[in-house]
Design a protein around this motif. Structure first.
Motif, mmCIF file in Angstrom:
data_model
loop_
_atom_site.group_PDB
_atom_site.id
_atom_site.type_symbol
_atom_site.label_atom_id
_atom_site.label_comp_id
_atom_site.label_asym_id
_atom_site.label_seq_id
_atom_site.Cartn_x
_atom_site.Cartn_y
_atom_site.Cartn_z
ATOM 1 N N PRO A 210 -0.221 -35.074 -14.568
ATOM 2 C CA PRO A 210 -0.341 -34.029 -13.552
ATOM 3 C C PRO A 210 0.364 -32.719 -13.910
ATOM 4 O O PRO A 210 0.165 -31.716 -13.235
ATOM 5 N N GLN A 211 1.197 -32.734 -14.932
ATOM 6 C CA GLN A 211 1.966 -31.549 -15.306
ATOM 7 C C GLN A 211 2.318 -31.650 -16.790
ATOM 8 O O GLN A 211 2.041 -32.656 -17.432
ATOM 9 N N GLU A 212 2.956 -30.618 -17.322
ATOM 10 C CA GLU A 212 3.423 -30.659 -18.711
ATOM 11 C C GLU A 212 4.804 -31.315 -18.764
ATOM 12 O O GLU A 212 5.588 -31.211 -17.811
ATOM 13 N N PHE A 213 5.088 -31.957 -19.899
ATOM 14 C CA PHE A 213 6.349 -32.672 -20.091
ATOM 15 C C PHE A 213 7.025 -32.216 -21.384
ATOM 16 O O PHE A 213 6.358 -31.812 -22.333
ATOM 17 N N ASP A 214 8.358 -32.363 -21.414
ATOM 18 C CA ASP A 214 9.141 -32.083 -22.619
ATOM 19 C C ASP A 214 9.077 -33.258 -23.592
ATOM 20 O O ASP A 214 9.148 -33.073 -24.805
ATOM 21 N N ASN B 24 -5.508 -36.782 -27.597
ATOM 22 C CA ASN B 24 -5.738 -35.357 -27.408
ATOM 23 C C ASN B 24 -5.487 -34.938 -25.952
ATOM 24 O O ASN B 24 -4.875 -33.900 -25.682
ATOM 25 N N ARG B 25 -5.940 -35.748 -25.013
ATOM 26 C CA ARG B 25 -5.726 -35.455 -23.588
ATOM 27 C C ARG B 25 -4.239 -35.474 -23.240
ATOM 28 O O ARG B 25 -3.737 -34.600 -22.535
ATOM 29 N N ILE B 26 -3.523 -36.470 -23.766
ATOM 30 C CA ILE B 26 -2.086 -36.582 -23.497
ATOM 31 C C ILE B 26 -1.330 -35.421 -24.138
ATOM 32 O O ILE B 26 -0.445 -34.817 -23.521
ATOM 33 N N LEU B 27 -1.687 -35.076 -25.374
ATOM 34 C CA LEU B 27 -1.017 -33.959 -26.053
ATOM 35 C C LEU B 27 -1.233 -32.640 -25.320
ATOM 36 O O LEU B 27 -0.394 -31.733 -25.397
ATOM 37 N N GLY B 28 -2.332 -32.528 -24.603
ATOM 38 C CA GLY B 28 -2.589 -31.332 -23.809
ATOM 39 C C GLY B 28 -1.553 -31.115 -22.717
ATOM 40 O O GLY B 28 -1.413 -30.010 -22.188
#
Length: 195
Positions: A113-117, A138-142
């Motif tokens: 749902p958001q970007e992560f560090d 690829n989806r997760i890396l996005g």
């Protein structure tokens, strides 16, 4: 574009039922004991060495929240655990960890749902069907921030898995093999920075 066949979807559904039964019966309780400690210690070391303080962390394959149990509260900005098993997520939520949420999701379809560090494939990547592994990665890396880190833990050799991380978007920072105290089990762990 690769897709899951109906037979693949059926096998995934059966695996979900099996994992729920196994978690309910305590089959995965050993994840909290000393056998798994070297693997979790290496993940924590990678987070400490390569990530910013108070990082947002996405744990894919979180089970009952063992990684969150081992993280100090001060080290976490936000923690999201994702697992296939409804029962394991219910257990993780019962702990009421600070700055943490846990959700049931199938990694074949999951979009963070958001970007992560920090994103951790916590003994989960090899369960993703071969036909869609590259697409899922690829989806997760996005949703991994630029200069964020991806940690992958794979039991034993993880045949056919490591090649997916040898891509231009990722720089390998470290790669380790750790064994249980008695040497009865081992894991390979890689940590990568998103370029």
């Amino acid at each position: 574009m690769s897709k899951l066949s109906y037979l693949d979807k059926f096998h995934i559904w059966r695996r979900k039922l099996r994992w729920n039964r196994q978690y309910k019966k305590g089959r995965w309780d050993y994840l909290r004991n000393d056998v798994e400690a070297p693997r979790y210690s290496k993940i924590l070391e990678f987070i400490k060495q390569h990530s910013k303080k108070q990082a947002s962390i996405l744990d894919l394959g979180s089970g009952e929240g063992v990684l969150r149990m081992r993280l100090e509260n001060e080290a976490i900005g936000y923690f999201l655990g994702i697992d296939f098993s409804k029962f394991s997520i219910e257990t993780a939520n019962n702990y009421k960890f600070k700055n943490a949420d846990f959700q049931v999701a199938d990694l074949h379809y999951y979009k963070p749902p958001q970007e992560f560090d920090v994103i951790v494939f916590n003994e989960a990547f090899y369960y993703i069907n071969d036909a869609v592994r590259a697409k899922v990665l690829n989806r997760i890396l996005g949703k991994l921030k630029k200069d964020g880190i991806l940690i992958t833990s794979i039991f034993k050799e993880g045949s056919g898995c490591w090649k997916y991380f040898d891509i231009p978007e990722l720089e390998q920072l470290d790669f380790s093999k750790v064994a249980s105290e008695k040497g009865t089990a081992y894991w390979k762990l890689g940590v990568y920075r998103k370029l």
